[in-house]
Design a protein around this motif. Structure first.
Motif, PDB file in Angstrom:
ATOM      1  N   THR A 183      -0.240   9.935   6.314  1.00  0.00           N
ATOM      2  CA  THR A 183       0.974   9.187   5.991  1.00  0.00           C
ATOM      3  C   THR A 183       1.820   9.029   7.243  1.00  0.00           C
ATOM      4  OG1 THR A 183       2.291  11.156   5.420  1.00  0.00           O
ATOM      5  CG2 THR A 183       1.013  10.127   3.644  1.00  0.00           C
ATOM      6  N   ARG A 184       2.649   8.000   7.217  1.00  0.00           N
ATOM      7  CA  ARG A 184       3.620   7.775   8.289  1.00  0.00           C
ATOM      8  C   ARG A 184       4.941   7.380   7.642  1.00  0.00           C
ATOM      9  NH1 ARG A 184       1.400   3.597  11.679  1.00  0.00           N
ATOM     10  NH2 ARG A 184       0.321   5.294  12.788  1.00  0.00           N
ATOM     11  N   ARG A 212       2.852   3.980   5.981  1.00  0.00           N
ATOM     12  CA  ARG A 212       1.395   4.109   6.042  1.00  0.00           C
ATOM     13  C   ARG A 212       0.949   5.136   5.013  1.00  0.00           C
ATOM     14  NH1 ARG A 212      -3.392   4.031   9.199  1.00  0.00           N
ATOM     15  NH2 ARG A 212      -4.545   5.991   9.120  1.00  0.00           N
ATOM     16  N   ARG A 214      -2.928   6.188   3.692  1.00  0.00           N
ATOM     17  CA  ARG A 214      -4.350   5.882   3.845  1.00  0.00           C
ATOM     18  C   ARG A 214      -5.045   5.623   2.523  1.00  0.00           C
ATOM     19  NH1 ARG A 214      -7.894   9.663   7.443  1.00  0.00           N
ATOM     20  NH2 ARG A 214      -9.274   7.893   7.119  1.00  0.00           N
TER      21      ARG A 214
END
Length: 263
Positions: A183-184, A212, A214
């Motif tokens: 994650t971001r 983000r 995934r």
């Protein structure tokens, strides 16, 4: 021959996609406490993985508080190592143990390491991730560090997967780049509700944007950190005070006429 190669590549891509989709359900996760965020993350934050938190603008303290909350969820009763680049301390100041304690972290389980530069910080974080006695490792890097590229991100991910320790990357004054992070997040400060009469401030509230993920969609939420429960939640609604109209206030027309006469 080209048709056979195309078919083989398509088959391999399909196999990789199926493996990645399956991995989303096989990951061990910890709930953040925020219902909407946990739903998007399919149960919570993945353990033994890499997660990135970026500070937007002058939001270093906000991002530090948010990543401290993530560390509290990931590693509530296991040691935590926080690796900081020396330049980070010059720009944002030293970590406050009393402040982290107020956020719900146990300072007795926290070890801070100061690294001279980005290379030293990366080596230290990689060594720490190899120790399976830890719960999480925070790596704080300042600026557009070219060393923290896709290769370095992949090494950190493999180290986290091998040991079961979660890596939390705190990026200050940097733009997101390709990585293997699960994650971001981009974090900003949000308005806190009024605190209790005996408290000097309200509870920490974050404007957290998941940019983000995934294994799923992204989103943006207002997340309140509950220091006593050590979890995120939806902010409680509260009524905004409205300023009362001053008594015996002159009518605007009368006031304007008085001004003209005096002129």
């Amino acid at each position: 021959m080209s048709g056979a190669r195309t078919s083989t590549l398509a088959t391999l891509r399909g196999s990789i996609a199926r493996l990645e989709q399956g991995a989303a359900h096989d990951l061990n996760k910890v709930s953040l406490g925020h219902t909407a965020a946990d739903e998007v993350l399919q149960g919570g934050l993945a353990l033994a993985a890499v997660h990135e938190v970026f500070a937007e603008g002058h939001q270093g303290a906000t991002a530090s508080g948010f990543i401290a909350g993530l560390a509290g969820r990931v590693s509530p009763r296991r040691p935590l190592i926080w690796v900081r680049q020396d330049f980070s301390e010059i720009e944002t100041g030293a970590l406050s143990m009393s402040g982290l304690c107020e956020l719900g972290l146990d300072p007795r389980l926290l070890v801070t390491v100061r690294a001279q530069d980005t290379d030293a910080a990366l080596r230290t974080a990689a060594d720490a991730l190899a120790c399976d006695a830890l719960g999480a490792v925070v790596l704080e890097v300042w600026g557009e560090a070219r060393q923290l590229d896709l290769v370095a991100s992949r090494k950190l991910t493999l180290a986290a997967q091998a040991s079961g320790v979660t890596a939390l990357l705190l990026r200050m004054a940097a733009e997101p780049r390709p990585s293997t992070a699960e994650t971001r997040w981009i974090v900003r400060a949000a308005h806190s509700p009024p605190g209790s009469p005996w408290s000097a401030w309200g509870t920490p509230v974050f404007d957290a944007q998941l940019v983000r993920n995934r294994h799923g969609p992204v989103g943006r939420w207002i997340m309140e950190w509950k220091c006593d429960e050590c979890l995120f939640s939806e902010p409680a609604a509260y009524s905004q005070p409205v300023a009362a109209t001053p008594a015996r206030r002159p009518h605007p027309a009368a006031a304007q006429g008085a001004f003209r006469r005096s002129a």
